[in-house]
Design an enzyme around this catalytic site. Structure first.
Site, PDB file in Angstrom:
ATOM      1  N   ARG A  15       0.207 -14.109   1.609  1.00  0.00           N
ATOM      2  CA  ARG A  15       1.255 -13.411   2.349  1.00  0.00           C
ATOM      3  C   ARG A  15       1.057 -13.618   3.859  1.00  0.00           C
ATOM      4  O   ARG A  15       0.003 -14.058   4.303  1.00  0.00           O
ATOM      5  CB  ARG A  15       1.239 -11.913   2.019  1.00  0.00           C
ATOM      6  CG  ARG A  15       1.717 -11.591   0.616  1.00  0.00           C
ATOM      7  CD  ARG A  15       1.522 -10.129   0.277  1.00  0.00           C
ATOM      8  NE  ARG A  15       0.113  -9.785   0.124  1.00  0.00           N
ATOM      9  CZ  ARG A  15      -0.327  -8.551  -0.164  1.00  0.00           C
ATOM     10  NH1 ARG A  15       0.541  -7.563  -0.295  1.00  0.00           N
ATOM     11  NH2 ARG A  15      -1.621  -8.321  -0.304  1.00  0.00           N
ATOM     12  N   LYS A  75      -3.340  -7.727   5.088  1.00  0.00           N
ATOM     13  CA  LYS A  75      -4.551  -7.134   4.515  1.00  0.00           C
ATOM     14  C   LYS A  75      -5.534  -6.723   5.601  1.00  0.00           C
ATOM     15  O   LYS A  75      -5.457  -7.162   6.741  1.00  0.00           O
ATOM     16  CB  LYS A  75      -5.222  -8.125   3.555  1.00  0.00           C
ATOM     17  CG  LYS A  75      -4.450  -8.351   2.269  1.00  0.00           C
ATOM     18  CD  LYS A  75      -4.229  -7.057   1.491  1.00  0.00           C
ATOM     19  CE  LYS A  75      -5.515  -6.492   0.930  1.00  0.00           C
ATOM     20  NZ  LYS A  75      -5.300  -5.211   0.210  1.00  0.00           N
ATOM     21  N   TYR A  94      -2.468  -3.104   6.342  1.00  0.00           N
ATOM     22  CA  TYR A  94      -3.065  -2.248   5.305  1.00  0.00           C
ATOM     23  C   TYR A  94      -4.577  -2.262   5.522  1.00  0.00           C
ATOM     24  O   TYR A  94      -5.207  -3.316   5.443  1.00  0.00           O
ATOM     25  CB  TYR A  94      -2.754  -2.783   3.900  1.00  0.00           C
ATOM     26  CG  TYR A  94      -1.306  -2.665   3.491  1.00  0.00           C
ATOM     27  CD1 TYR A  94      -0.757  -1.451   3.128  1.00  0.00           C
ATOM     28  CD2 TYR A  94      -0.483  -3.791   3.465  1.00  0.00           C
ATOM     29  CE1 TYR A  94       0.584  -1.342   2.752  1.00  0.00           C
ATOM     30  CE2 TYR A  94       0.854  -3.698   3.103  1.00  0.00           C
ATOM     31  CZ  TYR A  94       1.372  -2.470   2.741  1.00  0.00           C
ATOM     32  OH  TYR A  94       2.694  -2.381   2.372  1.00  0.00           O
ATOM     33  N   HIS A  96      -6.892   0.496   4.139  1.00  0.00           N
ATOM     34  CA  HIS A  96      -7.616   1.103   3.012  1.00  0.00           C
ATOM     35  C   HIS A  96      -9.060   1.417   3.407  1.00  0.00           C
ATOM     36  O   HIS A  96     -10.021   1.037   2.730  1.00  0.00           O
ATOM     37  CB  HIS A  96      -7.577   0.192   1.783  1.00  0.00           C
ATOM     38  CG  HIS A  96      -6.191  -0.069   1.271  1.00  0.00           C
ATOM     39  ND1 HIS A  96      -5.443   0.890   0.636  1.00  0.00           N
ATOM     40  CD2 HIS A  96      -5.403  -1.180   1.326  1.00  0.00           C
ATOM     41  CE1 HIS A  96      -4.256   0.387   0.306  1.00  0.00           C
ATOM     42  NE2 HIS A  96      -4.210  -0.861   0.721  1.00  0.00           N
ATOM     43  N   GLU A 118      -0.596   1.916   4.831  1.00  0.00           N
ATOM     44  CA  GLU A 118      -0.589   2.735   3.610  1.00  0.00           C
ATOM     45  C   GLU A 118      -0.550   4.230   3.864  1.00  0.00           C
ATOM     46  O   GLU A 118      -0.316   5.015   2.933  1.00  0.00           O
ATOM     47  CB  GLU A 118      -1.787   2.384   2.712  1.00  0.00           C
ATOM     48  CG  GLU A 118      -3.138   2.876   3.200  1.00  0.00           C
ATOM     49  CD  GLU A 118      -3.808   1.941   4.175  1.00  0.00           C
ATOM     50  OE1 GLU A 118      -4.984   2.173   4.489  1.00  0.00           O
ATOM     51  OE2 GLU A 118      -3.159   0.967   4.626  1.00  0.00           O
ATOM     52  N   SER A 134       3.560  -1.423  -3.890  1.00  0.00           N
ATOM     53  CA  SER A 134       3.268  -0.701  -5.136  1.00  0.00           C
ATOM     54  C   SER A 134       4.236  -1.125  -6.237  1.00  0.00           C
ATOM     55  O   SER A 134       3.859  -1.231  -7.405  1.00  0.00           O
ATOM     56  CB  SER A 134       3.356   0.814  -4.903  1.00  0.00           C
ATOM     57  OG  SER A 134       2.354   1.245  -4.017  1.00  0.00           O
ATOM     58  N   ASP A 198       0.377  11.916 -16.022  1.00  0.00           N
ATOM     59  CA  ASP A 198       0.238  12.389 -14.650  1.00  0.00           C
ATOM     60  C   ASP A 198       0.019  13.904 -14.713  1.00  0.00           C
ATOM     61  O   ASP A 198       0.266  14.528 -15.748  1.00  0.00           O
ATOM     62  CB  ASP A 198       1.499  12.064 -13.828  1.00  0.00           C
ATOM     63  CG  ASP A 198       1.212  11.945 -12.333  1.00  0.00           C
ATOM     64  OD1 ASP A 198       0.726  12.948 -11.751  1.00  0.00           O
ATOM     65  OD2 ASP A 198       1.467  10.885 -11.747  1.00  0.00           O
ATOM     66  N   LEU A 240      -3.078   7.347  -6.934  1.00  0.00           N
ATOM     67  CA  LEU A 240      -3.286   7.269  -5.486  1.00  0.00           C
ATOM     68  C   LEU A 240      -3.441   8.659  -4.894  1.00  0.00           C
ATOM     69  O   LEU A 240      -2.660   9.564  -5.205  1.00  0.00           O
ATOM     70  CB  LEU A 240      -2.090   6.574  -4.813  1.00  0.00           C
ATOM     71  CG  LEU A 240      -2.069   6.599  -3.276  1.00  0.00           C
ATOM     72  CD1 LEU A 240      -3.153   5.677  -2.726  1.00  0.00           C
ATOM     73  CD2 LEU A 240      -0.703   6.225  -2.736  1.00  0.00           C
ATOM     74  N   ARG A 279     -14.812  -3.060  -9.981  1.00  0.00           N
ATOM     75  CA  ARG A 279     -15.297  -3.709  -8.765  1.00  0.00           C
ATOM     76  C   ARG A 279     -14.237  -4.722  -8.356  1.00  0.00           C
ATOM     77  O   ARG A 279     -13.574  -5.322  -9.213  1.00  0.00           O
ATOM     78  CB  ARG A 279     -16.649  -4.392  -8.978  1.00  0.00           C
ATOM     79  CG  ARG A 279     -16.689  -5.453 -10.062  1.00  0.00           C
ATOM     80  CD  ARG A 279     -18.048  -6.143 -10.098  1.00  0.00           C
ATOM     81  NE  ARG A 279     -18.211  -7.041 -11.218  1.00  0.00           N
ATOM     82  CZ  ARG A 279     -17.743  -8.295 -11.284  1.00  0.00           C
ATOM     83  NH1 ARG A 279     -17.054  -8.766 -10.264  1.00  0.00           N
ATOM     84  NH2 ARG A 279     -17.951  -9.051 -12.338  1.00  0.00           N
ATOM     85  N   VAL A 298      -8.006  -7.216  -9.238  1.00  0.00           N
ATOM     86  CA  VAL A 298      -7.771  -8.029  -8.039  1.00  0.00           C
ATOM     87  C   VAL A 298      -7.277  -7.122  -6.921  1.00  0.00           C
ATOM     88  O   VAL A 298      -6.315  -6.363  -7.090  1.00  0.00           O
ATOM     89  CB  VAL A 298      -6.749  -9.147  -8.322  1.00  0.00           C
ATOM     90  CG1 VAL A 298      -6.388  -9.886  -7.041  1.00  0.00           C
ATOM     91  CG2 VAL A 298      -7.306 -10.112  -9.362  1.00  0.00           C
TER      92      VAL A 298
END
Length: 366
Positions: A15, A75, A94, A96, A118, A134, A198, A240, A279, A298
């Site tokens: 991207r 990223k 993003y 994270h 995010e 998402s 949920d 999330l 992981r 991933v």
């Protein structure tokens, strides 16, 4: 403002932070955009497209960071980029942070302004910049899960939708947010039996009202999760908690209750994962096996479909990029409450509480 768009150097990340259309919108407002050579190639955009839109092409990532005041990425920066980020930079991507203490401390040390896509948040609690990725990741989780259920890849050897006379696969989706809803929609469309769980009854009611009959909603609890993992063929983790680490809904001991060849896809891997055995993996080596259960985790799933992902992402990020460029980060965040929520690390200080809590670091108000 001088804006830089570097190549994404994370493994198999194709991207790009801005399309030629986005560059055009900025340059016509008299901003300067520096794009690294071949930054858009993986997404199907060429240097000539960027030049026509008014960008200046620079050969190296170092040149882009040196020339720019604001960096627009997709990223989080990886270790090679840490020293490129300086105190005069505003970095919009993003991040994270809650999943990486090293990244958090590196950005504190840089004294830059870090705006995390995010955590940009609307008044109703929705996350406008996370939604399109998402949606992509939720749909991709089923596409990938169906593939890894095939026997040559150590899956159970089950066709997701079955065939006449043979029942379909059972898909368990944890989380009924954007990821979970899109995953359930895709799985249902392929004919699978879907259980979506949920703790948010409003979300479950929406699922029940809008999904076909092969999608069943159920309240999430450890008891109910343990019940369904025993015969689920594919399990999707899509939970999330804004800006914080994901809860561990499937623990290591639960793997022994699953059938050999079960596939689990953890879409929450960017936030630490909602499976204890998660992981981060890459598109190059996407899976690993523990207790005969195939794990797919991933960390940049949408990077595998970069054209779709880049277009979807820039549709929503561009208005914020323009606002930041026009006003600077301080005034832009003062005038936009959603954008202010995106502030995570500012000039060496953590200003997002969940990140400070994740690593027991000091939190300060922005």
């Amino acid at each position: 403002m001088k804006i830089g768009v570097p190549i994404e150097i994370k493994n198999h990340e194709n991207r790009v932070g801005m399309t030629p259309s986005g560059v055009f919108e900025l340059t016509k407002r008299n901003h300067t955009v520096f794009v690294q050579k071949n930054a858009g190639f993986g997404s199907g955009f060429f240097d000539s497209d960027y030049v026509k839109a008014g960008a200046t092409i620079l050969d190296t990532i170092e040149e882009v960071y040196d020339a720019a005041e604001m960096i627009v990425k997709v990223k989080e920066p990886i270790e090679k980029e840490y020293t490129l980020i300086k105190s005069h930079h505003t970095v919009f991507t993003y991040f994270h942070f809650a999943s990486s203490e090293a990244l958090t401390k590196a950005m504190i040390k840089s004294k830059s302004v870090c705006i995390a896509s995010e955590t940009v948040e609307n008044a109703d609690g929705s996350l406008p910049l996370l939604i399109p990725m998402s949606e992509v990741a939720g749909r991709m989780s089923i596409q990938q899960g169906a593939k890894y259920l095939e026997k040559p890849i150590k899956g159970r050897g089950i066709l997701l939708g079955g065939v006449p006379g043979v029942p379909p696969a059972k898909v368990l989706v944890l989380g009924a947010g954007i990821v979970g809803y899109q995953a359930a929609k895709m799985a249902a469309g392929l004919g699978a039996l879907v259980i979506i769980m949920d703790i948010n009854m409003k979300a479950l009611r929406y699922v029940s009202d809008s999904m076909p009959n092969n999608v069943i909603s159920e309240f999430s609890s450890e008891y109910n999760i343990r019940k369904h993992i025993k015969d689920a063929d594919l399990i999707i983790g899509g939970v999330l908690i804004k800006g914080a680490k994901a809860p561990k809904l499937i623990t290591r001991d639960m793997l022994k209750e699953m059938r050999p060849g079960t596939v689990i896809v953890d879409v929450a891997v960017d936030q630490g994962g909602c499976f204890e055995t998660t992981r981060p993996t890459t598109h190059e080596e996407p899976t690993y096996i523990i207790d005969d259960v195939v794990h797919y985790s991933v960390a940049n799933m949408p990077g595998a479909v970069p054209y779709t992902s880049t277009m979807a992402l820039t549709n929503v990020t561009l208005p914020y990029v323009i606002k930041l460029a026009n006003e600077g980060w301080e005034k832009a965040c003062e005038h936009s409450a959603p954008l202010a929520k995106g502030l995570n690390v500012v000039k060496g200080k953590i200003v997002y509480k969940e990140i400070a809590d994740a690593f027991d670091l000091q939190f300060e108000m922005a």
